[in-house]
Design a protein around this motif. Structure first.
Motif, PDB file in Angstrom:
ATOM      1  N   ALA A 177      -8.834  11.918  48.540  1.00 46.03           N
ATOM      2  CA  ALA A 177      -7.457  11.513  48.832  1.00 46.03           C
ATOM      3  C   ALA A 177      -6.590  12.709  49.215  1.00 46.03           C
ATOM      4  CB  ALA A 177      -6.854  10.790  47.630  1.00 46.03           C
ATOM      5  N   CYS A 178      -6.997  13.891  48.807  1.00 45.55           N
ATOM      6  CA  CYS A 178      -6.207  15.098  49.098  1.00 45.55           C
ATOM      7  C   CYS A 178      -6.257  15.420  50.587  1.00 45.55           C
ATOM      8  CB  CYS A 178      -6.742  16.280  48.300  1.00 45.55           C
ATOM      9  SG  CYS A 178      -6.009  17.857  48.783  1.00 45.55           S
ATOM     10  N   ASN A 179      -5.080  15.612  51.182  1.00 46.85           N
ATOM     11  CA  ASN A 179      -5.026  15.955  52.611  1.00 46.85           C
ATOM     12  C   ASN A 179      -4.635  17.412  52.842  1.00 46.85           C
ATOM     13  OD1 ASN A 179      -2.320  16.022  52.059  1.00 46.85           O
ATOM     14  ND2 ASN A 179      -1.790  14.203  53.254  1.00 46.85           N
ATOM     15  N   GLN A 180      -4.710  18.213  51.775  1.00 47.40           N
ATOM     16  CA  GLN A 180      -4.463  19.654  51.891  1.00 47.40           C
ATOM     17  C   GLN A 180      -3.061  19.975  52.412  1.00 47.40           C
ATOM     18  OE1 GLN A 180      -6.569  22.600  51.071  1.00 47.40           O
ATOM     19  NE2 GLN A 180      -7.063  20.890  49.700  1.00 47.40           N
ATOM     20  N   CYS A 181      -2.083  19.229  51.928  1.00 47.75           N
ATOM     21  CA  CYS A 181      -0.712  19.504  52.382  1.00 47.75           C
ATOM     22  C   CYS A 181      -0.166  20.795  51.780  1.00 47.75           C
ATOM     23  CB  CYS A 181       0.195  18.333  52.029  1.00 47.75           C
ATOM     24  SG  CYS A 181       0.507  18.176  50.251  1.00 47.75           S
ATOM     25  N   GLY A 182      -0.706  21.191  50.625  1.00 48.55           N
ATOM     26  CA  GLY A 182      -0.302  22.455  50.013  1.00 48.55           C
ATOM     27  C   GLY A 182       0.896  22.388  49.095  1.00 48.55           C
ATOM     28  N   ARG A 183       1.473  21.203  48.898  1.00 52.11           N
ATOM     29  CA  ARG A 183       2.671  21.100  48.058  1.00 52.11           C
ATOM     30  C   ARG A 183       2.388  21.502  46.611  1.00 52.11           C
ATOM     31  NH1 ARG A 183       7.177  18.076  49.447  1.00 52.11           N
ATOM     32  NH2 ARG A 183       7.321  17.320  47.307  1.00 52.11           N
ATOM     33  N   CYS A 184       1.170  21.249  46.154  1.00 47.30           N
ATOM     34  CA  CYS A 184       0.818  21.619  44.776  1.00 47.30           C
ATOM     35  C   CYS A 184       0.906  23.132  44.596  1.00 47.30           C
ATOM     36  CB  CYS A 184      -0.571  21.107  44.412  1.00 47.30           C
ATOM     37  SG  CYS A 184      -1.850  21.481  45.622  1.00 47.30           S
ATOM     38  N   SER A 185       0.327  23.867  45.520  1.00 52.22           N
ATOM     39  CA  SER A 185       0.330  25.331  45.417  1.00 52.22           C
ATOM     40  C   SER A 185       1.737  25.890  45.606  1.00 52.22           C
ATOM     41  CB  SER A 185      -0.608  25.935  46.468  1.00 52.22           C
ATOM     42  OG  SER A 185      -1.927  25.496  46.241  1.00 52.22           O
ATOM     43  N   PRO A 239      -4.129  26.171  43.759  1.00 53.64           N
ATOM     44  CA  PRO A 239      -4.468  24.793  43.371  1.00 53.64           C
ATOM     45  C   PRO A 239      -5.028  23.935  44.502  1.00 53.64           C
ATOM     46  CG  PRO A 239      -2.431  25.466  42.315  1.00 53.64           C
ATOM     47  CD  PRO A 239      -2.798  26.572  43.244  1.00 53.64           C
ATOM     48  N   ASN A 240      -4.440  24.031  45.704  1.00 54.33           N
ATOM     49  CA  ASN A 240      -4.974  23.217  46.810  1.00 54.33           C
ATOM     50  C   ASN A 240      -6.358  23.694  47.213  1.00 54.33           C
ATOM     51  OD1 ASN A 240      -3.630  25.596  48.135  1.00 54.33           O
ATOM     52  ND2 ASN A 240      -4.451  24.621  49.975  1.00 54.33           N
ATOM     53  N   GLN A 241      -6.627  24.990  46.997  1.00 58.82           N
ATOM     54  CA  GLN A 241      -7.959  25.522  47.311  1.00 58.82           C
ATOM     55  C   GLN A 241      -8.983  25.046  46.283  1.00 58.82           C
ATOM     56  OE1 GLN A 241      -6.739  29.689  47.329  1.00 58.82           O
ATOM     57  NE2 GLN A 241      -7.002  29.785  49.542  1.00 58.82           N
ATOM     58  N   VAL A 242      -8.541  24.902  45.029  1.00 60.57           N
ATOM     59  CA  VAL A 242      -9.444  24.387  43.987  1.00 60.57           C
ATOM     60  C   VAL A 242      -9.914  22.987  44.369  1.00 60.57           C
ATOM     61  CG1 VAL A 242      -9.551  23.536  41.603  1.00 60.57           C
ATOM     62  CG2 VAL A 242      -8.553  25.770  42.088  1.00 60.57           C
ATOM     63  N   ILE A 243      -8.963  22.152  44.774  1.00 60.04           N
ATOM     64  CA  ILE A 243      -9.359  20.774  45.093  1.00 60.04           C
ATOM     65  C   ILE A 243     -10.164  20.740  46.394  1.00 60.04           C
ATOM     66  CG2 ILE A 243      -7.284  20.032  46.353  1.00 60.04           C
ATOM     67  CD1 ILE A 243      -7.601  17.435  44.485  1.00 60.04           C
ATOM     68  N   ARG A 244      -9.894  21.660  47.312  1.00 58.32           N
ATOM     69  CA  ARG A 244     -10.683  21.718  48.543  1.00 58.32           C
ATOM     70  C   ARG A 244     -12.137  22.105  48.235  1.00 58.32           C
ATOM     71  NH1 ARG A 244     -11.342  19.122  52.931  1.00 58.32           N
ATOM     72  NH2 ARG A 244     -11.422  20.319  54.866  1.00 58.32           N
ATOM     73  N   ARG A 284       4.669  16.663  42.525  1.00 54.12           N
ATOM     74  CA  ARG A 284       4.899  17.013  43.923  1.00 54.12           C
ATOM     75  C   ARG A 284       3.897  16.401  44.892  1.00 54.12           C
ATOM     76  NH1 ARG A 284       7.994  21.561  45.121  1.00 54.12           N
ATOM     77  NH2 ARG A 284       6.603  22.104  46.844  1.00 54.12           N
ATOM     78  N   CYS A 285       2.765  15.950  44.379  1.00 55.19           N
ATOM     79  CA  CYS A 285       1.683  15.503  45.270  1.00 55.19           C
ATOM     80  C   CYS A 285       2.011  14.153  45.932  1.00 55.19           C
ATOM     81  CB  CYS A 285       0.374  15.379  44.489  1.00 55.19           C
ATOM     82  SG  CYS A 285      -0.992  14.822  45.538  1.00 55.19           S
ATOM     83  N   PRO A 286       2.048  14.113  47.261  1.00 53.12           N
ATOM     84  CA  PRO A 286       2.349  12.856  47.956  1.00 53.12           C
ATOM     85  C   PRO A 286       1.210  11.848  47.872  1.00 53.12           C
ATOM     86  CG  PRO A 286       1.771  14.550  49.557  1.00 53.12           C
ATOM     87  CD  PRO A 286       1.819  15.223  48.220  1.00 53.12           C
ATOM     88  N   LYS A 287       0.038  12.298  47.437  1.00 55.74           N
ATOM     89  CA  LYS A 287      -1.125  11.417  47.353  1.00 55.74           C
ATOM     90  C   LYS A 287      -1.416  10.982  45.925  1.00 55.74           C
ATOM     91  CE  LYS A 287      -3.357  10.874  50.614  1.00 55.74           C
ATOM     92  NZ  LYS A 287      -3.300   9.893  51.699  1.00 55.74           N
ATOM     93  N   GLY A 288      -0.558  11.383  45.003  1.00 57.57           N
ATOM     94  CA  GLY A 288      -0.721  10.951  43.612  1.00 57.57           C
ATOM     95  C   GLY A 288      -1.926  11.548  42.916  1.00 57.57           C
ATOM     96  N   ILE A 289      -2.339  12.727  43.364  1.00 57.90           N
ATOM     97  CA  ILE A 289      -3.525  13.354  42.771  1.00 57.90           C
ATOM     98  C   ILE A 289      -3.152  14.097  41.493  1.00 57.90           C
ATOM     99  CG2 ILE A 289      -5.228  15.195  43.118  1.00 57.90           C
ATOM    100  CD1 ILE A 289      -5.304  14.288  46.070  1.00 57.90           C
ATOM    101  N   ASP A 290      -3.926  13.850  40.448  1.00 56.35           N
ATOM    102  CA  ASP A 290      -3.693  14.500  39.157  1.00 56.35           C
ATOM    103  C   ASP A 290      -4.579  15.747  39.092  1.00 56.35           C
ATOM    104  OD1 ASP A 290      -3.445  15.241  36.474  1.00 56.35           O
ATOM    105  OD2 ASP A 290      -3.108  13.167  35.849  1.00 56.35           O
TER     106      ASP A 290
HETATM  107  S1  SF4 Z   1      -0.183  18.239  46.824  1.00 53.11           S
HETATM  108 FE1  SF4 Z   1      -1.825  16.698  46.568  1.00 53.11          FE
HETATM  109  S2  SF4 Z   1      -2.482  16.154  48.667  1.00 53.11           S
HETATM  110 FE2  SF4 Z   1      -1.291  18.084  48.791  1.00 53.11          FE
HETATM  111  S3  SF4 Z   1      -2.858  19.723  48.677  1.00 53.11           S
HETATM  112 FE3  SF4 Z   1      -2.131  19.379  46.588  1.00 53.11          FE
HETATM  113  S4  SF4 Z   1      -3.556  17.853  45.709  1.00 53.11           S
HETATM  114 FE4  SF4 Z   1      -3.824  17.815  47.942  1.00 53.11          FE
END
Ligand code: SF4
Ligand code: SF4
Length: 134
Positions: free
Chosen positions: A28-36, A49-54, A81-87
């Motif tokens: 579901a993560c689209n690598q928007c980077g808002r988490c980081s 953080p976005n690199q961890v999920i990638r 902050r995540c627009p995709k609701g990722i925990d």
């Molecule tokens: S904010 Fe959510 S969708 Fe965006 S990179 Fe982080 S985990 Fe992925």
């Protein structure tokens, strides 16, 4: 770092294990980077953080060697902050659990001071063992 992407890794056991433990759909993560961008401890992290999920998405077990999975404070800012609701903290916890299951625990209770073990709250010791095992 050399990255190999294949159906075998992306749909492999490592990815399935992370998703089973965390309950998070990694794709579901689209690598928007808002988490980081919002992470309050980002400046201390070796992997953002976005690199961890990638890395988790791609089945890269190298992520287990990252200090980030132990440094994450589980503050939930990235979740808000995540627009995709990722925990993301749940993904971090899943990675810690997998690391511990691999036997990467370098902190032993036998090495702790007996007086500390008697006086410290048990939850503090358990939390410390899980958090500061590397
Ligand atoms: S904010 Fe959510 S969708 Fe965006 S990179 Fe982080 S985990 Fe992925
Ligand atoms: S939960 Fe972890 S990764 Fe997310 S913002 Fe807080 S410290 Fe950063």
């Amino acid at each position: 770092m050399r990255v190999r992407i294949s159906g075998e890794t992306v749909r492999g056991d490592f990815v399935k294990e992370i998703e089973a433990i965390s309950g998070v759909n990694l794709m579901a993560c689209n690598q928007c980077g808002r988490c980081s961008a919002g992470c309050p401890v980002a400046f201390t992290l070796d992997v953002q953080p976005n690199q961890v999920i990638r890395m988790a998405q791609l089945g890269m077990e190298e992520v287990l060697a990252s200090a980030t999975i132990w440094t994450c404070a589980a503050c939930l800012t990235c979740v808000a902050r995540c627009p995709k609701g990722i925990d993301l903290p749940r993904v971090m916890e899943a990675l810690r659990q997998i690391s511990l299951r691999h036997g990467d625990d370098h902190l032993r209770t036998a090495g702790l001071d007996a007086d500390l073990l008697t006086r410290a709250p048990q939850m503090a010791i358990i939390g410390g063992l899980r958090k500061y095992t590397r």
